[in-house]
Write an enzyme that holds these catalytic residues in place. Structure first.
Site: not given
Length: 477
Positions: A392-394
């Protein structure tokens, strides 16, 4: 105060989200409102670059689309997406209804307004639906749903036209005037003092999608280009930093930097250079100087882009450069690269510390983060078979995508099958994920969103000890 009370207070304080995590989450929300509509923004940018009177191939008939597209199409898309994120399909309709009041009641493109009214409309209809849940008589669901959306949308549209729109327009004018003052006084490069540290702290989406892109669209509607699209997205500083680590870095940094250059500069994923700055914090000086020098060159040549480059790749930069700005854009990227490279190289040459110490510290930090992440899991989860790993990331479309792809290849290389590895926005990771992998600067936000899932934090997307440990763990399983 009793001991139990003090313990409770300490736990609450520890679990309380930091200001940075809140801002990161806000930036992620803005990004996910803008990202699905980037294609429309690019389409408008190409239309502008080609067909306005100062474009490549002026066309009076096709140029008529430019105005309505920026005034109606783009804000309505933003508002609809924002409303859907909060209130589903009914929220999307509510957001669009509210946005039309803003658009008609103002004299500027209502991008900021759309990014406010869309989620607000979604929230209003969501609250109403929650309040009416299980209270509507059988057979009356459709009439209540349709009329509630119509009546609440009508009220929001009127409110937007008379009150919300003028308020947002006044605030927008203040921000525009402040930044234009920087432009007029030649102090626009000072924005790098804010931009570069904010980017490394994963706050880049807040300033880009929240401030620079809306202002840039307003300016581009008038002149066909805007420097605001370049002030935080220039790939030059990151390239200069990674080149310096390639030449003057030690061991691991020197080995991984060339690969990061390709993904950063050509792929447009700027998150790749963040760990290098965090490893040697003094290098932020080179990033600020490079960013400022790039802005200065863009200003000198009166250069700009026709739309926001997303991702911030050199290909996106060149593709969105209008007629007459190519020399200025290329010069700004090159100067930013050279300035950052020279300053970062000097810092690295004067640095006497051993990278082994940095690597050891990173490993220990990764272990500590991993153990901390396990504390969020239930005891039974630790012994379960691992079937789903979520990176996951922004925004869920950049560094996490690259991380998931790279890790899948490692699993294939080691003949490990039956494990699903995908990438998501932090808040969108499936609840049935066995493990969530996230950058260490976003781990607090990930733990808030997924308190019952094992979370592994990493500091380097290409060669992180925590990922190696995870791979070893999967081999044993």
């Amino acid at each position: 105060m009793g001991e139990s009370a003090r313990v409770t207070d300490n736990v609450e304080e520890k679990n309380a989200p930091s200001t940075r995590a809140r801002v990161q989450a806000f930036g992620g929300f803005l990004t996910n409102m803008v990202l699905p509509n980037i294609g429309a923004f690019i389409a408008w940018g190409l239309l502008t670059a080609l067909f306005i009177p100062s474009g490549w191939i002026p066309n009076e008939e096709l140029a008529q689309i430019v105005g309505p597209a920026i005034k109606y199409l783009l804000p309505l898309l933003l508002a609809s997406t924002g409303g859907r994120m909060v209130g589903g399909q009914r929220g999307a309709v509510m957001g669009a209804i509210g946005a039309i009041g803003l658009i008609v009641g103002s004299d500027i493109p209502m991008f900021l307004g759309a990014m406010i009214i869309g989620p607000l409309g979604g929230l209003i209809i969501k609250k109403f639906d929650n309040a009416m849940e299980n209270k509507i008589p059988a057979g009356f669901e459709m009439i209540v749903n349709n009329f509630s959306l119509g009546i609440l949308g009508f009220l929001l549209m009127i409110l937007s036209f008379y009150f919300i729109g003028p308020t947002i327009e006044s605030a927008n004018n203040l921000v525009t005037a402040a930044i234009e003052a920087l432009v007029a006084t030649g102090l626009l490069p000072l924005l790098s003092l804010i931009n570069e540290p904010a980017k490394v702290l994963f706050l880049n989406n807040v300033i880009d999608q929240g401030i620079y892109y809306p202002l840039g669209m307003q300016a581009a509607a008038e002149t066909g280009k805007s420097i605001y699209f370049t002030v935080a997205s220039n790939p030059g500083p990151g390239l200069g930093l990674l080149l310096a680590f390639t030449v003057f870095g030690k061991k691991t940094a020197r080995r991984t930097a060339p690969g990061a250059i390709i993904i950063h500069f050509f792929g447009g994923i700027h998150e790749l250079y963040f760990p290098y700055v965090l490893m040697k914090p003094l290098t932020i000086i080179g990033m600020i100087a490079g960013g400022a020098s790039g802005i200065a060159v863009f200003s000198l040549f009166d250069a700009g882009l026709v739309a926001g480059p997303s991702p911030g790749s050199i290909f996106a930069y060149l593709g969105l450069t209008p007629k007459g700005s190519f020399i200025g854009i290329i010069a700004g990227v090159l100067v930013a690269t050279v300035v950052t490279f020279l300053i970062t190289a000097l810092i690295l040459k004067l640095d006497k510390s051993s990278e082994d110490e940095d690597i050891s510290a990173s490993v220990e930090k990764s272990k500590a983060m991993k153990q901390e992440g396990k504390k969020t899991s239930t005891p039974s989860q630790k012994d379960e078979e691992i079937n789903k790993i979520s990176f996951v990331c922004d925004a869920g479309a950049g560094s996490s995508a690259m991380g998931a792809t790279t890790f899948r290849k490692k699993l294939q290389k080691n003949n490990i099958e039956g494990i699903e590895v995908k990438h998501y926005r932090i808040e969108d990771a499936p609840e049935d994920s066995d493990i969530i992998v996230v950058h260490e600067d976003l781990q607090e936000r990930a733990r808030r969103a997924h308190p019952n899932t094992e979370i592994i934090s990493i500091g380097n997307y290409l060669n992180d000890p925590a990922l190696s440990q995870l791979l070893d763990r999967l081999k044993k399983d």
